[in-house]
Design a protein around this motif. Structure first.
Motif, PDB file in Angstrom:
ATOM      1  N   ASN A 122       0.878  -1.172   0.057  1.00 28.73           N
ATOM      2  CA  ASN A 122       0.131   0.045  -0.007  1.00 28.73           C
ATOM      3  C   ASN A 122       0.871   1.196   0.122  1.00 28.73           C
ATOM      4  O   ASN A 122       2.144   1.298   0.440  1.00 28.73           O
ATOM      5  N   ASN A 144      -2.050  -4.824  -7.390  1.00 28.46           N
ATOM      6  CA  ASN A 144      -3.487  -5.446  -7.609  1.00 28.46           C
ATOM      7  C   ASN A 144      -3.698  -5.295  -9.043  1.00 28.46           C
ATOM      8  O   ASN A 144      -3.735  -4.199  -9.411  1.00 28.46           O
ATOM      9  N   HIS A 146      -6.077  -6.169 -10.817  1.00 35.33           N
ATOM     10  CA  HIS A 146      -7.568  -6.155 -11.021  1.00 35.33           C
ATOM     11  C   HIS A 146      -7.964  -7.216 -11.980  1.00 35.33           C
ATOM     12  O   HIS A 146      -8.759  -7.044 -12.906  1.00 35.33           O
ATOM     13  N   ILE A 160     -10.684  -5.902  -8.290  1.00 34.48           N
ATOM     14  CA  ILE A 160     -10.800  -4.556  -7.981  1.00 34.48           C
ATOM     15  C   ILE A 160     -11.422  -4.120  -6.559  1.00 34.48           C
ATOM     16  O   ILE A 160     -11.074  -3.171  -5.991  1.00 34.48           O
ATOM     17  N   ASP A 161     -12.031  -4.907  -6.075  1.00 35.72           N
ATOM     18  CA  ASP A 161     -12.300  -4.987  -4.529  1.00 35.72           C
ATOM     19  C   ASP A 161     -11.492  -5.613  -3.664  1.00 35.72           C
ATOM     20  O   ASP A 161     -11.940  -5.576  -2.440  1.00 35.72           O
ATOM     21  N   SER A 167      -3.079  -0.823  -6.325  1.00 31.85           N
ATOM     22  CA  SER A 167      -3.754  -0.836  -7.965  1.00 31.85           C
ATOM     23  C   SER A 167      -3.083  -0.563  -8.935  1.00 31.85           C
ATOM     24  O   SER A 167      -2.122   0.671  -8.821  1.00 31.85           O
ATOM     25  N   TYR A 169      -3.539   1.027 -11.328  1.00 31.75           N
ATOM     26  CA  TYR A 169      -3.975   2.322 -11.651  1.00 31.75           C
ATOM     27  C   TYR A 169      -3.408   3.403 -10.889  1.00 31.75           C
ATOM     28  O   TYR A 169      -3.511   4.788 -11.334  1.00 31.75           O
ATOM     29  N   GLN A 170      -2.716   2.869  -9.894  1.00 37.92           N
ATOM     30  CA  GLN A 170      -1.931   3.906  -9.035  1.00 37.92           C
ATOM     31  C   GLN A 170      -0.642   3.974  -9.509  1.00 37.92           C
ATOM     32  O   GLN A 170       0.476   4.260  -8.592  1.00 37.92           O
TER      33      GLN A 170
END
Length: 411
Positions: A122, A144, A146, A160-161, A167, A169-170
């Motif tokens: 994280n 992650n 996804h 995604i959850d 992520s 996307y980060q």
């Protein structure tokens, strides 16, 4: 497990004799099967710089960890306590990958002090890590991807959850933090879940990990997690390791060529290595006939093997005491004061009170998830190694149950 002279045996030892010697309930593990599973993975990914990091959470008995080490594996641990078990079993700290989630930063610092390979999942922890260590302590980053994969939503970890990983996307945020603090990222990690059948899921994860990896110039390894499926019953489809090894291996070597040097490829198999090695032996206490069902009530329950109730997991069950009996349909249940079922509507050789049953595929997440619910004692563990049965964990006693309780005076 094989049938020799009408008896179910492991390495030539009759399991009914093992049950008689050590009592029930008891977990029994076949060391040869563990070695065989490790070799299957080594063969599937031959020609690559392969490192296997056994997922300690699956089965963490120290004798099992020593066997894992003997077979050339490292460890993947998810808690500082698992790390200490690994070190006690003889692993060097740099052979242990620390992959926790939702732990305090203090636990991360303990892992650094031990010298473990740190895997961060994280942004908050990554920032604190960068502030304290900069480029001095290398780390791996868990993504992650996804990707929804695996046979059960409770063991799918890459969607995604999911709470696991940062992520994809980060990616830009990760890069900013890494650049700001000069963090030395030496590995990228993804894990999508368990019971993955085909190469396509691994290849989808590979596409993501390759894309992100291009932004880090000091990488030493890419970690693809695990998720290889084993058979739970006759006719089950399992992961085609040859196909996965060929397709993922080719993609990995192609990336390494583009990256400019050959990296190590890591996997973290747990269930794949130990699941089929394990047999949970229980005794039939009662045969109870109702208008709808014939129950076999055994001397154990979900306090010892939680997977059927937690995951609806299927575990094959056989009657060791009567391997050639007339087939009848039973529901095998435990002694816990809850709905507590090991197997619904199973066709078993006729069961009588006192018979010994074996619950298969009990090596992974069996004892490691066991509890003292209903104030029941946890069972013994036995390892069959080189044709001999060795006690590797004593059965608990009442003294164990109350050892850490503190009685106060209520006068």
């Amino acid at each position: 497990m094989e049938i020799i002279d009408d008896a179910y045996c492991v390495q030539g030892l009759k399991l009914v004799d093992v049950a008689e010697r050590f009592g029930t309930p008891v977990y029994v593990y076949d060391a040869d099967k563990i070695t065989e599973q490790v070799e299957k993975l080594k063969q599937a990914f031959g020609g690559l710089k392969l490192k296997l990091k056994y997922a300690t959470k699956a089965l963490s008995n120290i004798s099992i960890l020593k066997l894992i080490k003997k077979n050339g594996c490292g460890l993947d641990v998810v808690s500082i306590q698992e790390a200490h078990l690994g070190i006690k079993a003889g692993f060097k700290p740099n052979e242990i990958l620390f992959t926790p989630n939702s732990v305090s930063y203090q636990e991360i610092k303990q892992a650094v002090d031990l010298g473990l390979v740190i895997n961060i999942d994280n942004i908050s922890i990554l920032e604190q890590f960068g502030h304290d260590y900069g480029s001095k302590v290398p780390c791996c980053i868990r993504l992650n991807p996804h990707i929804m994969a695996g046979g059960n939503t409770k063991i799918s970890t890459g969607h995604i959850d999911s709470k696991f990983g940062i992520s994809v996307y980060q990616e830009r945020h990760i890069q900013r933090v890494v650049d700001t603090y000069g963090i030395n990222v030496t590995g990228i990690h993804v894990h999508t879940g368990s019971d993955i059948l085909d190469a396509e899921v691994f290849l989808r994860g590979a596409e993501i990990i390759f894309k992100v990896a291009k932004g880090f110039k000091n990488l030493k390894f890419l970690d693809f997690g695990s998720g290889f499926k084993v058979a739970y019953k006759e006719g089950d489809v399992t992961t085609d390791l040859t196909d996965v090894g060929k397709k993922l291996g080719d993609a990995f070597l192609s990336f390494c060529k583009e990256y400019g040097r050959e990296l190590e490829i890591w996997f973290e198999p747990g269930k794949f290595i130990v699941s089929e090695s394990g047999y949970f032996l229980v005794k039939a206490n009662v045969i109870k006939t109702t208008p709808a069902t014939v129950f076999v009530g055994v001397d154990s329950g979900m306090n010892h093997l939680l997977r059927p109730m937690m995951y609806d997991a299927y575990h094959d069950i056989v009657n060791l005491s009567n391997p050639n009996g007339v087939k009848r349909v039973y529901t095998v249940v435990g002694y816990i004061c809850e709905t507590d079922t090991f197997g619904w509507d199973r066709k078993l050789d006729e069961v009588k009170e006192g018979d010994i049953l074996a619950i298969k595929n009990a090596g992974a997440y069996g004892f490691s998830m066991a509890s003292n619910y209903n104030s029941r004692l946890r069972p013994a563990e036995v390892l069959i190694y080189k044709g001999e049965a060795h006690l590797i964990r004593k059965r608990e006693t009442m003294e164990d149950l109350v050892r850490n309780q503190v009685e106060i005076s209520l006068d």
